[in-house]
Design an enzyme around this catalytic site. Structure first.
Site, PDB file in Angstrom:
ATOM      1  N   ASP A   1      -3.100 -46.586 -27.508  1.00 34.42           N
ATOM      2  CA  ASP A   1      -2.332 -45.651 -28.496  1.00 34.42           C
ATOM      3  C   ASP A   1      -3.319 -44.703 -28.857  1.00 34.42           C
ATOM      4  O   ASP A   1      -4.230 -44.913 -29.578  1.00 34.42           O
ATOM      5  CB  ASP A   1      -1.989 -46.568 -29.492  1.00 34.42           C
TER       6      ASP A   1
ATOM      7  N   ASP B   1       0.720  -1.338   0.167  1.00 34.24           N
ATOM      8  CA  ASP B   1       0.114   0.060  -0.084  1.00 34.24           C
ATOM      9  C   ASP B   1       0.899   1.214  -0.031  1.00 34.24           C
ATOM     10  O   ASP B   1       1.746   1.294   0.887  1.00 34.24           O
ATOM     11  CB  ASP B   1      -0.753  -0.023   1.197  1.00 34.24           C
TER      12      ASP B   1
ATOM     13  N   ASP C   1      -2.190 -44.290 -21.580  1.00 34.52           N
ATOM     14  CA  ASP C   1      -0.776 -44.231 -22.515  1.00 34.52           C
ATOM     15  C   ASP C   1      -0.444 -45.548 -22.988  1.00 34.52           C
ATOM     16  O   ASP C   1      -1.198 -46.677 -22.662  1.00 34.52           O
ATOM     17  CB  ASP C   1       0.134 -43.781 -21.159  1.00 34.52           C
TER      18      ASP C   1
ATOM     19  N   ARG D   1       2.340 -31.506 -22.735  1.00 34.13           N
ATOM     20  CA  ARG D   1       3.841 -31.629 -23.020  1.00 34.13           C
ATOM     21  C   ARG D   1       3.697 -32.685 -24.303  1.00 34.13           C
ATOM     22  O   ARG D   1       4.501 -33.542 -24.498  1.00 34.13           O
ATOM     23  CB  ARG D   1       4.833 -32.144 -22.401  1.00 34.13           C
TER      24      ARG D   1
HETATM   25  C1  LIG Z   1       2.979   8.300  -5.659  1.00 29.99           C
HETATM   26  C2  LIG Z   1       2.830   7.400  -6.825  1.00 29.99           C
HETATM   27  C3  LIG Z   1       1.741   6.372  -6.672  1.00 29.99           C
HETATM   28  N1  LIG Z   1       1.437   5.388  -7.756  1.00 29.99           N
HETATM   29  C4  LIG Z   1       0.599   4.568  -7.692  1.00 29.99           C
HETATM   30  O1  LIG Z   1      -0.230   4.798  -6.715  1.00 29.99           O
HETATM   31  C5  LIG Z   1      -1.048   3.701  -6.339  1.00 29.99           C
HETATM   32  C6  LIG Z   1      -1.379   3.616  -4.688  1.00 29.99           C
HETATM   33  O2  LIG Z   1      -2.476   2.970  -4.395  1.00 29.99           O
HETATM   34  P1  LIG Z   1      -2.525   1.642  -3.579  1.00 29.99           P
HETATM   35  O3  LIG Z   1      -3.751   1.676  -2.760  1.00 29.99           O
HETATM   36  O4  LIG Z   1      -1.334   1.512  -2.839  1.00 29.99           O
HETATM   37  O5  LIG Z   1      -2.652   0.532  -4.825  1.00 29.99           O
HETATM   38  P2  LIG Z   1      -3.759   0.270  -5.754  1.00 29.99           P
HETATM   39  O6  LIG Z   1      -3.187   0.725  -7.009  1.00 29.99           O
HETATM   40  O7  LIG Z   1      -5.077   0.483  -5.490  1.00 29.99           O
HETATM   41  O8  LIG Z   1      -3.529  -1.305  -5.910  1.00 29.99           O
HETATM   42  P3  LIG Z   1      -3.803  -2.372  -4.888  1.00 29.99           P
HETATM   43  O9  LIG Z   1      -2.675  -2.891  -4.426  1.00 29.99           O
HETATM   44  O10 LIG Z   1      -4.677  -3.642  -5.713  1.00 29.99           O
HETATM   45  O11 LIG Z   1      -4.643  -1.525  -3.707  1.00 29.99           O
HETATM   46  C7  LIG Z   1      -0.424   2.324  -6.711  1.00 29.99           C
HETATM   47  O12 LIG Z   1      -0.828   1.773  -7.802  1.00 29.99           O
HETATM   48  C8  LIG Z   1       0.990   3.021  -7.269  1.00 29.99           C
HETATM   49  O13 LIG Z   1       1.789   2.260  -8.316  1.00 29.99           O
HETATM   50  C9  LIG Z   1       2.393   5.799  -8.648  1.00 29.99           C
HETATM   51  O14 LIG Z   1       1.933   4.994  -9.799  1.00 29.99           O
HETATM   52  N2  LIG Z   1       3.093   6.595  -9.046  1.00 29.99           N
HETATM   53  C10 LIG Z   1       3.571   7.549  -7.922  1.00 29.99           C
HETATM   54  O15 LIG Z   1       4.413   8.419  -8.246  1.00 29.99           O
END
Ligand SMILES: Cc1cn([C@@H]2O[C@H](COP(=O)(O)OP(=O)(O)OP(=O)(O)O)[C@@H](O)[C@H]2O)c(=O)[nH]c1=O
Length: 632
Positions: free
Chosen positions: A521, A88, A494, A537
């Site tokens: 076969d 997060d 097989d 495979r």
């Molecule tokens: C500051 C910053 C953040 N992010 C994105 O912000 C989301 C944060 O939200 P989160 O709740 O942590 O994640 P989410 O996107 O909601 O996904 P989930 O993990 O499913 O909750 C993530 O996406 C990060 O990449 C960027 O892509 N670039 C940046 O510079």
């Protein structure tokens, strides 16, 4: 293949990323980690004021995201992952936590608050190791966070709104994406850039290194590189290094290493041979005191040049059953291993040292012993033994590949050169020689057992009551299917001479699932009835005419609504990746590897529809398709 040995630790594990963030997926994919994505349904609604610090909120949210996925997979899909990763990312400014903006006004509020100031970006990460005891999910949670400081320039109203109208802020914490247009707003970044983007990769690898390679009891001095702190050693860790204490890194060598050779690899002290731990990747030039201005070593090419030596060392050690002896009797000195296997002492010592260098064995004052992965994969009775396939590689593939030049010149198989017999005659050997037959079955069993879980869980197959694994050999996949779908009846179909030899490969009584083995076969005989047919495979090995016969038969016997599951390595559309499949093609069997669209086309030609392709990221991918329903 994950190049990083720490990430390599995860190769045999079912890893799940509990995140919908495309940035996190990309960061982890880029370093070769193989994982499934199962976005978390956890709502980010924890009471922020109940946390003493912003990072605590991010860590707890990451943990809840990952736990929700682990529980859901365990309960709903009967597929307990080995590891779930949750993350997060939040932005913290003036004691406030900013998440993703809910609308443009919210984005405006956030960005104007960040304008001209320094703020912190925190990403909380949770790594959950899962196991199931009975029906209960057991979890071990490791969590951490990373902080990066970011300073924005003063943002004019005009720039702010233009940026907001670009749409970029909406799915990003703090309302910006540093990796794209948002980068223009940034004056400086202090700390891990990828942490801002959404995943602190460096800290993650450190955590894995801590988990999988607890620090040795004796002192290990790490070179502190400027950009990568003491974690730099995770790049060179191998199984052999976890317990090994008798190596030190040469501080004086740092400059040499970072300026002239592979900057991210540690250099080991060569002054005191008892403390030297050489690594096949350590540039030889360094050890010889090469000048700092030496040309940068093309390490990938050097690895390729030496690759055959490493393969052969592995093959020979496997063939001599070194790993088996060390498992039961280790640690052993070279002389004892030589006595056990009946080889020369000096040759054995060189082979054992090479295996240490390759990270397959460990060497201590007591002698040589297996690493964990040698016990699991290289002993002939290891849980996921690849011994059979390694012996097949040595005895069958190696001679073919030594004739690769002729194969390329002539465009044909080289069995006559490699074995003095044509491919057809070799096939007769297979029928007549018990040894060749068992070697081949052991090879097939190795791979089938290792990949069974991935194939069985690539799609939810619980709707199928009866399954027939065509060419299912020893039943490794069949047993796994019944473990995962206990109501499924599975038949392995097989050749009679295969079925006659399966007993050696069956799981012990208590794990044995009620698989039915049927001789026949698949090109000639009637196929048993089933809701689901599996070809694992098989298709890559046969020429088009044979595939025509086989798929026509399956299509004819399939009732509308029943399905066919094909397990193969699916090539990308350029047909140049993954390398394993492309390299396998060089042995010039009459068959071929196919891309996703080629499999789709092939299967549709035989009346299958709704073709779904799952790239598992592991050794085998899966393609599921359904026999067309009759039109009403
Ligand atoms: C500051 C910053 C953040 N992010 C994105 O912000 C989301 C944060 O939200 P989160 O709740 O942590 O994640 P989410 O996107 O909601 O996904 P989930 O993990 O499913 O909750 C993530 O996406 C990060 O990449 C960027 O892509 N670039 C940046 O510079």
């Amino acid at each position: 293949m994950a190049l990083n040995p720490v990430l390599g630790k995860l190769v045999s594990k079912r890893v799940v990323l509990a995140s919908a963030s495309p940035r996190r997926q990309e960061i982890l994919t880029n370093v070769g980690l193989r994982f499934e994505v199962v976005p978390s349904w956890f709502k980010e609604t924890l009471e922020k004021s109940s946390f003493a610090a912003p990072y605590e909120y991010a860590v707890e949210t990451a943990k809840q995201k990952a736990l929700e996925v682990a529980n859901r997979m365990h309960v709903k899909h009967l597929r307990t992952p080995d590891i779930v990763i949750g993350a997060d990312t939040i932005v913290s400014v003036d004691e406030q936590i900013l998440e993703k903006p809910v609308d443009k006004q919210d984005a405006y509020r956030m960005l104007s608050r960040l304008s001209g100031k320094e703020h912190s970006v925190f990403t909380g990460v949770a790594i959950i190791h899962c196991s199931s005891k009975g029906n209960q999910l057991e979890t071990e949670i490791t969590d951490f966070y990373e902080e990066t400081k970011v300073k924005f320039s003063d943002l004019s109203e005009e720039l702010l709104w233009e940026y907001i109208h670009s749409g970029e802020p909406m799915d990003k914490a703090g309302g910006y994406g540093i990796q794209a247009l948002g980068g223009m707003l940034v004056e400086y970044v202090h700390g891990d850039f990828l942490n801002v983007v959404g995943f602190p990769l460096n800290h993650f690898c450190k955590k894995l290194a801590e988990l999988y390679y607890p620090p040795p009891k004796h002192t290990v001095q790490h070179i502190k590189h400027d950009s990568i702190p003491s974690v730099d050693t995770f790049e060179n860790l191998s199984d052999g290094e976890s317990e090994s204490s008798n190596f030190t890194e040469h501080k004086g060598a740092k400059k040499l290493n970072s300026s002239s050779m592979c900057p991210s690899r540690p250099v080991y002290n060569c002054e005191n041979s008892s403390s030297v731990r050489t690594d096949s990747m350590v540039p030889l030039g360094n050890q010889n005191g090469a000048s700092e201005s030496a040309a940068k070593l093309p390490s990938k090419i050097v690895d390729l040049m030496d690759g055959f030596k490493a393969s052969k060392a592995l093959f020979v050690a496997s063939k001599l059953k070194v790993f088996d002896y060390l498992k039961t009797k280790g640690p052993l000195k070279a002389v004892d291993v030589a006595n056990e296997v009946g080889t020369s002492v000096c040759g054995t010592e060189r082979l054992l040292d090479a295996c240490v260098a390759l990270g397959l064995l460990e060497k201590t004052s007591q002698g040589y012993s297996n690493t964990d992965s040698a016990n699991t994969y290289l002993t002939s009775d290891g849980e996921y033994s690849l011994h059979g396939y390694i012996i097949h590689s040595n005895d069958h593939l190696w001679p073919l590949f030594t004739n690769l030049e002729s194969a390329v010149r002539e465009g044909s198989r080289q069995n006559h050169r490699a074995f003095g017999r044509k491919a057809e005659d070799l096939f007769k050997d297979y029928y007549h020689s018990q040894e060749v037959k068992q070697r081949f079955m052991a090879a097939m069993h190795s791979i089938a057992h290792l990949t069974a879980r991935d194939v069985a869980t690539a799609f939810d197959l619980s709707q199928f009551k009866s399954t027939c694994d065509l060419g299912g050999c020893t039943g490794a996949l069949a047993h796994e299917l019944i473990q995962i779908y206990p109501n499924m009846k599975v038949t392995v179909f097989d050749l009679p001479e295969v079925i006659a030899n399966i007993s050696y490969f069956q799981p012990s009584e208590q794990c044995a699932a009620p698989v039915t083995f049927l001789s026949g076969d698949f090109f000639k005989d009637n196929l048993p009835e089933a809701d689901l047919y599996i070809l694992s495979r098989i298709l890559h090995d046969w020429p088009d005419e044979r595939i025509h016969v086989l798929l026509s038969k399956i299509s004819a016997v399939c009732k509308p609504g029943s399905a066919l599951l094909v397990a193969e390595i699916v090539l990308d559309e350029q047909k140049t990746h993954p390398a394993r499949a492309v390299l396998q093609s060089l042995s010039m069997t009459e068959g071929k590897q196919r891309s996703g669209s080629e499999y789709k086309q092939l299967l549709e030609k035989y009346g299958f529809t709704d073709v779904q392709i799952k790239i598992t990221g592991t050794l085998l991918d899966a393609v599921l398709c359904f026999k067309k329903n009759l039109s009403p």
